[in-house]
Design a protein around this motif. Structure first.
Motif, PDB file in Angstrom:
ATOM      1  N   TYR A 391     -15.444  13.097 -40.229  1.00 46.75           N
ATOM      2  CA  TYR A 391     -15.459  11.957 -41.383  1.00 46.75           C
ATOM      3  C   TYR A 391     -16.661  11.284 -40.932  1.00 46.75           C
ATOM      4  CZ  TYR A 391     -10.564  13.427 -41.334  1.00 46.75           C
ATOM      5  OH  TYR A 391      -9.563  14.108 -41.157  1.00 46.75           O
ATOM      6  N   ASP A 392     -17.309  10.896 -39.867  1.00 42.13           N
ATOM      7  CA  ASP A 392     -18.534  10.539 -39.503  1.00 42.13           C
ATOM      8  C   ASP A 392     -19.303  11.853 -38.924  1.00 42.13           C
ATOM      9  OD1 ASP A 392     -18.043   7.623 -39.540  1.00 42.13           O
ATOM     10  OD2 ASP A 392     -16.854   7.852 -37.412  1.00 42.13           O
ATOM     11  N   SER A 393     -20.551  11.729 -39.670  1.00 43.92           N
ATOM     12  CA  SER A 393     -21.352  12.916 -39.459  1.00 43.92           C
ATOM     13  C   SER A 393     -21.635  13.122 -37.946  1.00 43.92           C
ATOM     14  CB  SER A 393     -22.762  12.786 -40.339  1.00 43.92           C
ATOM     15  OG  SER A 393     -23.676  13.591 -39.980  1.00 43.92           O
ATOM     16  N   PHE A 394     -21.762  14.369 -37.436  1.00 45.47           N
ATOM     17  CA  PHE A 394     -22.031  14.748 -36.038  1.00 45.47           C
ATOM     18  C   PHE A 394     -23.622  14.606 -35.994  1.00 45.47           C
ATOM     19  CE2 PHE A 394     -23.054  17.854 -32.772  1.00 45.47           C
ATOM     20  CZ  PHE A 394     -22.247  17.439 -31.742  1.00 45.47           C
ATOM     21  N   SER A 395     -24.105  15.323 -36.993  1.00 44.37           N
ATOM     22  CA  SER A 395     -25.879  15.485 -36.915  1.00 44.37           C
ATOM     23  C   SER A 395     -26.431  14.031 -36.804  1.00 44.37           C
ATOM     24  CB  SER A 395     -26.067  16.305 -37.992  1.00 44.37           C
ATOM     25  OG  SER A 395     -26.173  15.405 -39.368  1.00 44.37           O
ATOM     26  N   THR A 396     -25.742  12.804 -37.613  1.00 45.50           N
ATOM     27  CA  THR A 396     -26.627  11.696 -37.537  1.00 45.50           C
ATOM     28  C   THR A 396     -26.147  10.884 -36.363  1.00 45.50           C
ATOM     29  OG1 THR A 396     -25.218  10.674 -39.109  1.00 45.50           O
ATOM     30  CG2 THR A 396     -26.918  12.124 -40.021  1.00 45.50           C
ATOM     31  N   SER A 397     -25.240  11.276 -35.718  1.00 45.76           N
ATOM     32  CA  SER A 397     -24.812  10.527 -34.325  1.00 45.76           C
ATOM     33  C   SER A 397     -24.951  11.309 -33.181  1.00 45.76           C
ATOM     34  CB  SER A 397     -23.207  10.303 -34.642  1.00 45.76           C
ATOM     35  OG  SER A 397     -22.552  11.360 -34.668  1.00 45.76           O
ATOM     36  N   VAL A 398     -24.184  12.271 -32.541  1.00 45.55           N
ATOM     37  CA  VAL A 398     -24.191  12.893 -31.388  1.00 45.55           C
ATOM     38  C   VAL A 398     -25.452  13.641 -31.331  1.00 45.55           C
ATOM     39  CG1 VAL A 398     -23.203  14.389 -29.861  1.00 45.55           C
ATOM     40  CG2 VAL A 398     -21.736  12.685 -31.167  1.00 45.55           C
ATOM     41  N   GLN A 399     -25.746  14.271 -32.200  1.00 40.56           N
ATOM     42  CA  GLN A 399     -27.021  15.102 -32.558  1.00 40.56           C
ATOM     43  C   GLN A 399     -28.075  14.366 -32.202  1.00 40.56           C
ATOM     44  OE1 GLN A 399     -26.779  18.518 -35.278  1.00 40.56           O
ATOM     45  NE2 GLN A 399     -29.138  18.275 -35.403  1.00 40.56           N
ATOM     46  N   ALA A 400     -28.136  13.542 -33.095  1.00 33.70           N
ATOM     47  CA  ALA A 400     -29.244  12.447 -33.353  1.00 33.70           C
ATOM     48  C   ALA A 400     -29.566  11.646 -31.906  1.00 33.70           C
ATOM     49  CB  ALA A 400     -28.994  11.466 -34.245  1.00 33.70           C
ATOM     50  N   PHE A 401     -28.520  11.419 -31.116  1.00 34.14           N
ATOM     51  CA  PHE A 401     -28.381  10.739 -29.838  1.00 34.14           C
ATOM     52  C   PHE A 401     -29.372  11.534 -28.849  1.00 34.14           C
ATOM     53  CE2 PHE A 401     -25.732  10.354 -25.712  1.00 34.14           C
ATOM     54  CZ  PHE A 401     -26.636   9.293 -25.234  1.00 34.14           C
ATOM     55  N   LEU A 402     -28.990  12.970 -28.726  1.00 36.22           N
ATOM     56  CA  LEU A 402     -29.668  13.695 -27.805  1.00 36.22           C
ATOM     57  C   LEU A 402     -31.147  14.023 -28.227  1.00 36.22           C
ATOM     58  CD1 LEU A 402     -26.497  15.826 -27.097  1.00 36.22           C
ATOM     59  CD2 LEU A 402     -27.557  14.391 -25.278  1.00 36.22           C
ATOM     60  N   GLU A 403     -31.234  14.120 -29.655  1.00 32.90           N
ATOM     61  CA  GLU A 403     -32.591  14.454 -29.947  1.00 32.90           C
ATOM     62  C   GLU A 403     -33.543  13.407 -29.787  1.00 32.90           C
ATOM     63  OE1 GLU A 403     -31.558  17.811 -33.559  1.00 32.90           O
ATOM     64  OE2 GLU A 403     -31.723  15.760 -34.003  1.00 32.90           O
ATOM     65  N   GLN A 404     -32.923  12.310 -30.088  1.00 34.70           N
ATOM     66  CA  GLN A 404     -33.796  11.049 -29.791  1.00 34.70           C
ATOM     67  C   GLN A 404     -34.103  10.857 -28.109  1.00 34.70           C
ATOM     68  OE1 GLN A 404     -32.353   7.570 -31.856  1.00 34.70           O
ATOM     69  NE2 GLN A 404     -32.131   8.621 -33.566  1.00 34.70           N
ATOM     70  N   ALA A 405     -33.124  11.304 -27.622  1.00 31.61           N
ATOM     71  CA  ALA A 405     -33.273  11.215 -26.113  1.00 31.61           C
ATOM     72  C   ALA A 405     -34.353  12.110 -25.746  1.00 31.61           C
ATOM     73  CB  ALA A 405     -32.023  11.351 -25.327  1.00 31.61           C
ATOM     74  N   ALA A 430     -32.478  20.595 -27.951  1.00 34.82           N
ATOM     75  CA  ALA A 430     -32.719  19.213 -27.489  1.00 34.82           C
ATOM     76  C   ALA A 430     -32.966  19.167 -25.962  1.00 34.82           C
ATOM     77  CB  ALA A 430     -31.964  18.029 -28.088  1.00 34.82           C
ATOM     78  N   LEU A 431     -31.973  19.952 -25.087  1.00 32.73           N
ATOM     79  CA  LEU A 431     -32.160  19.715 -23.647  1.00 32.73           C
ATOM     80  C   LEU A 431     -33.363  20.644 -23.247  1.00 32.73           C
ATOM     81  CD1 LEU A 431     -28.524  20.621 -22.844  1.00 32.73           C
ATOM     82  CD2 LEU A 431     -29.589  18.275 -22.822  1.00 32.73           C
ATOM     83  N   ILE A 432     -33.598  21.747 -23.896  1.00 31.79           N
ATOM     84  CA  ILE A 432     -34.620  22.610 -23.465  1.00 31.79           C
ATOM     85  C   ILE A 432     -36.108  21.663 -23.932  1.00 31.79           C
ATOM     86  CG2 ILE A 432     -36.118  24.468 -24.349  1.00 31.79           C
ATOM     87  CD1 ILE A 432     -33.496  26.158 -24.826  1.00 31.79           C
ATOM     88  N   ASP A 433     -36.078  20.669 -25.084  1.00 32.02           N
ATOM     89  CA  ASP A 433     -37.264  20.462 -25.339  1.00 32.02           C
ATOM     90  C   ASP A 433     -37.477  19.083 -24.442  1.00 32.02           C
ATOM     91  OD1 ASP A 433     -37.683  21.472 -27.821  1.00 32.02           O
ATOM     92  OD2 ASP A 433     -36.820  20.200 -29.086  1.00 32.02           O
ATOM     93  N   ALA A 434     -36.215  18.640 -23.930  1.00 31.50           N
ATOM     94  CA  ALA A 434     -36.322  17.631 -23.002  1.00 31.50           C
ATOM     95  C   ALA A 434     -36.925  18.044 -21.608  1.00 31.50           C
ATOM     96  CB  ALA A 434     -35.134  16.712 -22.814  1.00 31.50           C
ATOM     97  N   ALA A 435     -36.459  18.994 -21.079  1.00 34.74           N
ATOM     98  CA  ALA A 435     -37.100  19.589 -19.920  1.00 34.74           C
ATOM     99  C   ALA A 435     -38.545  20.078 -19.852  1.00 34.74           C
ATOM    100  CB  ALA A 435     -36.188  20.549 -19.555  1.00 34.74           C
ATOM    101  N   GLU A 436     -38.633  20.733 -21.216  1.00 37.92           N
ATOM    102  CA  GLU A 436     -40.241  20.901 -21.366  1.00 37.92           C
ATOM    103  C   GLU A 436     -41.060  19.678 -21.246  1.00 37.92           C
ATOM    104  OE1 GLU A 436     -39.965  23.518 -24.938  1.00 37.92           O
ATOM    105  OE2 GLU A 436     -39.541  25.305 -23.302  1.00 37.92           O
ATOM    106  N   ALA A 437     -40.563  18.431 -21.661  1.00 35.44           N
ATOM    107  CA  ALA A 437     -41.331  17.155 -21.777  1.00 35.44           C
ATOM    108  C   ALA A 437     -41.257  16.402 -20.386  1.00 35.44           C
ATOM    109  CB  ALA A 437     -40.715  16.367 -22.845  1.00 35.44           C
ATOM    110  N   GLY A 438     -40.725  17.091 -19.457  1.00 30.53           N
ATOM    111  CA  GLY A 438     -40.842  16.802 -18.174  1.00 30.53           C
ATOM    112  C   GLY A 438     -39.635  15.841 -17.401  1.00 30.53           C
ATOM    113  N   LYS A 439     -38.678  15.851 -18.533  1.00 31.80           N
ATOM    114  CA  LYS A 439     -37.600  14.860 -18.096  1.00 31.80           C
ATOM    115  C   LYS A 439     -36.664  15.752 -17.150  1.00 31.80           C
ATOM    116  CE  LYS A 439     -37.477  12.490 -22.626  1.00 31.80           C
ATOM    117  NZ  LYS A 439     -38.690  12.352 -22.618  1.00 31.80           N
ATOM    118  N   GLN A 440     -35.770  14.982 -16.262  1.00 33.18           N
ATOM    119  CA  GLN A 440     -34.935  15.605 -15.635  1.00 33.18           C
ATOM    120  C   GLN A 440     -33.759  15.915 -16.400  1.00 33.18           C
ATOM    121  OE1 GLN A 440     -35.122  16.321 -12.273  1.00 33.18           O
ATOM    122  NE2 GLN A 440     -37.204  15.806 -12.287  1.00 33.18           N
TER     123      GLN A 440
END
Length: 735
Positions: A391-405, A430-440
């Motif tokens: 009922y609440d969109s996954f893409s604009t909540s949980v997915q957006a949370f990790l993509e913005q992170a 998103a996890l791959i992008d974060a790692a490639e950006a130098g995040k732990q």
């Protein structure tokens, strides 16, 4: 945005007759109570395997419901078949293995292993026969009335047969491999769940008849469209499908040139496909699992399905060569393997499906935002956010949370559990992008997630190659908890943002799995989640938690403590009530605690999707316990635990079902909610699930489920999933 479909049940006349649900007959139950409420009768528990069969019978009832949209009923037929396959591959296979090794013991319901297997096979046989009859007698005629046809080769005209013959020559023939059986060719291995043709051919010179097997390729569509790629899109337009095995069976002379094709029959084998992996060395877990996946292909058969018109001599040969018992043979009308009906269920006929509707972005993520995409971190700083998917969109909540992170330069680290995810997962990206950006970045990948093992091995290696720290959890335990932790630098401090959910980080299933999730930056929750990740990735066996209950150490005991507190409150004259929503209710310690609560006068309400071993409504034992089950267009998947606590409500959501495997052999996490608005919303939702005006199944003391979906005047009761969809459109959940 995610897209979901909905409809409102209308006032329609009840059908003159409905199929009667097959029941597993249970003996009369009389509880035997020992001193101070100790229960000595094993029959206070329902048998879990027979309860599972009852669950799948409820799925079948949806296929039988003439009030539902036709192609959704077809989908329920396909789901029933897929469910039963997994039941045989895992539960029946496991029971047979325990019997064969002498490790089987009577069930918690007091049923001996051999009797339990006999009851399972009898109940499954009756359900499969009913399943086939529903398709043949009710669904297929209804499809034909809508100009959607499952046709035979003989029903095609000459031009259509020629066209399909050419398609066979171009697309099918090259991948077929006929396997002969004779002194030079032993009986071939038959892979699990594959559809096969048993073919008898005759040598015209010698007159000798021989056996051959042809596997129906599972890489091609099971049902082939006769009318092009997109048939039947509009009402009145025709859509015709022919089973692939029917096409192949009428081209067998091309596979056996020079031989006479005497007869052919379809058959299908189900094998033991449960995994057994020893985890003595966690570093070698990937290699051990890959070997076990290879072994899985050669598991022993547990079921043989054959066409009801099979030649007895051919059946004898299959039984002998496959090593199955006669009571494991299921003779069914064609077509076998009704999972294939999923092709028909996807016919693009909007009038025969639930109407489509866009999932809504949580209003708490949208408030005070002027940009196109809400800032999830800013919204979380304002309040805890309770999400309810789909009922609440996954893409604009949980997915957006990790993509913005992943994109936020202030984010220093991301930690994530992955139990199941999709093949094109934006979460993994998103996890791959974060790692490639130098995040732990730490990803805990559960590579033993049943039937997703191979995919998860691939994702684990892809993540490692991108620089993500990949771990596989604690030796001997599956990690089933649903956790995300984002560490963000804000001025002089590090703030931790968390998501804790009841469902997987799987964008596709989030569109049709019902789940709750909590987005919070509460310091106490952040500290708890950090401790849990440290336990999973390092050495922290004595970690303690304040807002979390964690299995296997504290979850069962923590819930029992809460139940005991309700008993104490009731005795003290305070408000007391327990409300639980789970997929399965099996654990005997939890059930006995609920029985004690009932005996003390505490009201207990349980909403369970699948298995329930608890007997409600038994005088002197459980007369204050009600059990309901809700099934529908979305798969009910959330886990909720609510305790009245004398009026100061305590509520947990999380990943754990009430099963031994969840409480003893998995890492699970429940989080306690604290936001009053979230607590009130969740309470209203659960009240709707339990309302007698809501359509649901009710479990009786005799172990039988009864569907309640119309009132005394024959009017349809409220469909809770439709109610939730409409509530989200209005922007609030209302009573």
């Amino acid at each position: 945005m995610n897209t979901v479909k909905t409809h409102t049940f209308g006032d329609r006349d009840m059908p003159a007759a409905r199929a009667t649900q097959d029941r597993i007959e249970l003996p009369e139950f009389e509880p035997t109570l020992g001193p101070e409420g100790d229960f000595t009768s094993e029959r206070r528990f329902l048998d879990r395997e027979l309860s599972w069969l009852d669950f799948n019978a409820r799925v079948l009832e949806l296929a039988e419901d003439d009030d539902l949209y036709l192609l959704e009923r077809v989908s329920f037929l396909s789901i029933f078949a897929s469910n039963l396959d997994e039941f045989f591959m895992v539960r029946v296979a496991g029971l047979k293995r325990r019997i064969a090794t002498g490790l089987a013991v009577p069930s918690a319901a007091g049923v001996s292993p051999s009797v339990q297997l006999e009851q399972i096979l009898d109940g499954a046989r009756r359900l499969q026969e009913r399943h086939a009859a529903v398709f043949a007698d009710r669904i297929r005629p209804a499809l034909e009335q809508e100009n959607i046809h499952l046709v035979s080769w003989a029903a095609l005209d000459e031009e259509e047969q020629d066209s399909l013959h050419q398609w066979f020559v171009d697309q099918v023939f090259p991948v077929l491999t006929p396997l002969a059986v004779d002194p030079a060719h032993p009986f071939p291995y038959i892979s699990g769940l594959s559809l096969n043709l048993a073919v008898i051919v005759r040598n015209p010179t010698s007159g000798k008849e021989l056996f051959a097997r042809v596997k129906v390729p599972d890489t091609l569509p099971r049902l082939v469209s006769v009318d092009g790629r997109h048939p039947g899109k509009n009402p009145g337009s025709r859509a015709r499908f022919i089973p692939l095995e029917d096409v192949i069976s009428h081209q067998l002379e091309h596979l056996f040139p020079g031989m006479e094709v005497v007869e052919h029959h379809t058959f299908r084998v189900t094998r033991n496909e449960d995994l057994e992996v020893e985890e003595d060395d966690a570093e070698n877990l990937l290699q051990a699992l890959e070997k076990e996946l290879l072994r899985r292909r050669f598991g022993p058969p547990v079921r043989l399905e054959v066409g009801s018109d099979i030649n007895p001599a051919v059946l004898d040969l299959l039984v002998r060569e496959l090593g199955v018992e006669r009571d494991e043979v299921f003779e069914l009308p064609a077509p076998l393997d009704l999972r294939g009906l999923g092709v028909i269920a996807k016919v693009d006929r909007a009038d025969l499906h639930y109407p489509r509707q866009l999932a809504q972005t949580s209003r708490y993520l949208n408030e005070s935002e002027t940009s196109k995409a809400a800032n999830v971190f800013a919204a979380m700083r304002r309040r805890d956010i309770l999400l309810h998917h789909p009922y609440d969109s996954f893409s604009t909540s949980v997915q957006a949370f990790l993509e913005q992170a992943a994109a936020d330069p202030q984010v220093q680290a991301i930690k994530q559990t992955l139990y199941r995810t999709s093949g094109d997962s934006p979460i993994v990206d998103a996890l791959i992008d974060a790692a490639e950006a130098g995040k732990q970045v730490l990803a805990l990948v559960e590579i033993k997630a049943r039937f997703d093992e191979q995919a998860n091995i691939s994702w684990a290696r892809k993540l490692e190659q991108a620089g993500v720290h990949v771990v596989y959890g604690i030796v001997g335990l599956k990690t089933h908890s649903k956790l995300s932790l984002v560490v963000r630098r804000e001025g002089e401090r590090m703030r931790r943002y968390c998501h804790i959910g009841t469902g997987n980080y799987h964008p596709s299933t989030a569109r049709y799995y019902e789940d709750f999730g909590l987005l919070t930056c509460d310091d106490q929750v952040g500290d708890d989640v950090s401790r849990l990740f440290n336990q999973l990735s390092g050495y922290a066996p004595r970690s303690t938690y304040k807002r979390l209950l964690v299995a296997p150490r504290s979850l069962r005991s923590g819930l029992i403590d809460r139940i005991e507190q309700e008993i104490a409150n009731k005795k003290a004259g305070l408000q007391a009530r327990v409300v639980i929503k789970v997929n399965s209710m099996v654990d005997e310690a939890i059930i006995d605690a609920l029985y004690r609560a009932s005996q003390a006068g505490v009201s207990v309400d349980i909403v369970v999707r699948g298995i329930c071993a608890l007997r409600p409504g038994v005088p002197g034992l459980s007369e204050n316990i009600r059990v309901r089950s809700v099934l529908g267009r979305f798969l009910e998947h959330s886990r909720v635990f609510m305790f009245c606590n004398g009026g100061d409500e305590v509520v947990y959501i999380g990943s754990a079902d009430m099963m031994h495997r969840n409480l003893d052999r998995r890492v699970e996490a429940l989080v306690r909610l604290s936001n009053r608005e979230s607590l009130a919303e969740l309470s209203r939702i659960m009240d709707r699930y339990l309302d007698d005006a809501t359509s649901s199944w009710h479990l009786g003391a005799d172990g039988k489920w009864t569907r309640h979906h119309r009132d005394a005047e024959g009017r349809p009761l409220i469909d809770v999933q439709t109610w939730l969809l409409e509530s989200r459109k209005r922007g609030t959940v209302r009573r």
